[in-house]
Motif scaffolding. Structure first.
Motif, PDB file in Angstrom:
ATOM      1  N   ALA A  38     -68.289 -35.730  30.153  1.00  0.00           N
ATOM      2  CA  ALA A  38     -67.932 -36.901  30.950  1.00  0.00           C
ATOM      3  C   ALA A  38     -66.518 -37.417  30.662  1.00  0.00           C
ATOM      4  N   GLY A  39     -66.072 -37.394  29.440  1.00  0.00           N
ATOM      5  CA  GLY A  39     -64.761 -37.942  29.098  1.00  0.00           C
ATOM      6  C   GLY A  39     -63.622 -36.946  29.100  1.00  0.00           C
ATOM      7  N   ASP A  40     -63.870 -35.713  29.517  1.00  0.00           N
ATOM      8  CA  ASP A  40     -62.849 -34.665  29.480  1.00  0.00           C
ATOM      9  C   ASP A  40     -61.964 -34.753  30.724  1.00  0.00           C
ATOM     10  N   MET A  41     -60.833 -35.456  30.585  1.00  0.00           N
ATOM     11  CA  MET A  41     -59.954 -35.692  31.728  1.00  0.00           C
ATOM     12  C   MET A  41     -59.314 -34.397  32.235  1.00  0.00           C
ATOM     13  N   ASN A  42     -58.993 -33.482  31.348  1.00  0.00           N
ATOM     14  CA  ASN A  42     -58.397 -32.213  31.784  1.00  0.00           C
ATOM     15  C   ASN A  42     -59.384 -31.397  32.615  1.00  0.00           C
ATOM     16  N   ALA A  43     -60.647 -31.391  32.204  1.00  0.00           N
ATOM     17  CA  ALA A  43     -61.672 -30.679  32.974  1.00  0.00           C
ATOM     18  C   ALA A  43     -61.892 -31.359  34.325  1.00  0.00           C
ATOM     19  N   PHE A  44     -61.836 -32.688  34.337  1.00  0.00           N
ATOM     20  CA  PHE A  44     -62.011 -33.418  35.599  1.00  0.00           C
ATOM     21  C   PHE A  44     -60.844 -33.150  36.545  1.00  0.00           C
ATOM     22  N   LYS A  45     -59.627 -33.109  36.002  1.00  0.00           N
ATOM     23  CA  LYS A  45     -58.456 -32.779  36.830  1.00  0.00           C
ATOM     24  C   LYS A  45     -58.588 -31.374  37.412  1.00  0.00           C
ATOM     25  N   ALA A  46     -59.067 -30.426  36.607  1.00  0.00           N
ATOM     26  CA  ALA A  46     -59.261 -29.058  37.101  1.00  0.00           C
ATOM     27  C   ALA A  46     -60.337 -29.035  38.188  1.00  0.00           C
ATOM     28  N   TYR A  47     -61.384 -29.825  38.005  1.00  0.00           N
ATOM     29  CA  TYR A  47     -62.442 -29.924  39.014  1.00  0.00           C
ATOM     30  C   TYR A  47     -61.873 -30.442  40.333  1.00  0.00           C
ATOM     31  N   ILE A  48     -61.086 -31.509  40.263  1.00  0.00           N
ATOM     32  CA  ILE A  48     -60.484 -32.097  41.467  1.00  0.00           C
ATOM     33  C   ILE A  48     -59.527 -31.108  42.119  1.00  0.00           C
ATOM     34  N   GLU A  49     -58.734 -30.459  41.314  1.00  0.00           N
ATOM     35  CA  GLU A  49     -57.751 -29.498  41.843  1.00  0.00           C
ATOM     36  C   GLU A  49     -58.424 -28.345  42.579  1.00  0.00           C
ATOM     37  N   ASN A  50     -59.573 -27.916  42.089  1.00  0.00           N
ATOM     38  CA  ASN A  50     -60.290 -26.786  42.691  1.00  0.00           C
ATOM     39  C   ASN A  50     -61.328 -27.197  43.721  1.00  0.00           C
ATOM     40  N   LEU A  51     -61.468 -28.489  43.953  1.00  0.00           N
ATOM     41  CA  LEU A  51     -62.414 -28.986  44.941  1.00  0.00           C
ATOM     42  C   LEU A  51     -61.953 -28.545  46.333  1.00  0.00           C
ATOM     43  N   PRO A  52     -62.849 -27.975  47.139  1.00  0.00           N
ATOM     44  CA  PRO A  52     -62.426 -27.562  48.483  1.00  0.00           C
ATOM     45  C   PRO A  52     -62.063 -28.767  49.354  1.00  0.00           C
ATOM     46  N   PHE A  53     -61.449 -28.487  50.488  1.00  0.00           N
ATOM     47  CA  PHE A  53     -60.999 -29.542  51.401  1.00  0.00           C
ATOM     48  C   PHE A  53     -62.113 -30.532  51.701  1.00  0.00           C
ATOM     49  N   LEU A  54     -63.292 -30.043  52.066  1.00  0.00           N
ATOM     50  CA  LEU A  54     -64.387 -30.946  52.439  1.00  0.00           C
ATOM     51  C   LEU A  54     -64.760 -31.867  51.279  1.00  0.00           C
ATOM     52  N   GLY A  55     -64.719 -31.358  50.068  1.00  0.00           N
ATOM     53  CA  GLY A  55     -65.020 -32.186  48.902  1.00  0.00           C
ATOM     54  C   GLY A  55     -64.017 -33.314  48.737  1.00  0.00           C
ATOM     55  N   LYS A  56     -62.751 -33.017  48.968  1.00  0.00           N
ATOM     56  CA  LYS A  56     -61.720 -34.057  48.890  1.00  0.00           C
ATOM     57  C   LYS A  56     -61.828 -35.004  50.085  1.00  0.00           C
TER      58      LYS A  56
END
Length: 133
Positions: A38-56
């Protein structure tokens, strides 16, 4: 003045619930990676970066719903016929949105929509006024 403050608080609470509900649905469609803490900001940034268009785009949909409902509820509770409560809600949400876009890797289209969408508080405001008639 008290009704204005209560209107802003109600608008922020209900708008936040709307954003949360859409984002919860979004996370069920695009779950976090297995093992992500939950607190891993780098993993969250990677998740957001790899989120497909519909997810964003679903995040933008959540912002839209939050803006509309926030403008409506804040105006109804304030009961003064002025857009003040809706504007304050919109500015508060906009500031959080801009902070998130600075901190997280978001594309240009997300920035444009992420800023513009909070103008929907005015649509919520207008709908609340129309319901008074």
């Amino acid at each position: 003045m008290l009704r204005l403050i209560l209107g802003v608080i109600a608008g922020i609470v209900v708008g936040s619930v709307c954003v949360w509900a859409v984002e919860t649905l979004n996370h069920s469609l695009y779950p976090y990676p297995v093992g992500m803490k939950a607190g891993d900001m780098n993993a969250f940034k990677a998740y957001i970066e790899n989120l497909p268009f519909l997810g964003k785009f679903m995040v933008i949909v959540g912002y839209s719903l939050g803006a509309l409902v926030s403008g409506f509820i804040s105006t109804k509770v304030a009961k003064n016929g002025k857009p003040t409560a809706a504007v304050i809600c919109g500015l508060i949400f906009l500031s959080f949105t801009i902070y998130n876009m600075i901190v997280l890797p978001t594309p240009v289209w997300f920035w444009v929509l992420g800023v513009l969408v909070w103008g929907l508080v005015f649509v919520g405001y207008k709908l609340a006024l129309n319901k008074n008639r």
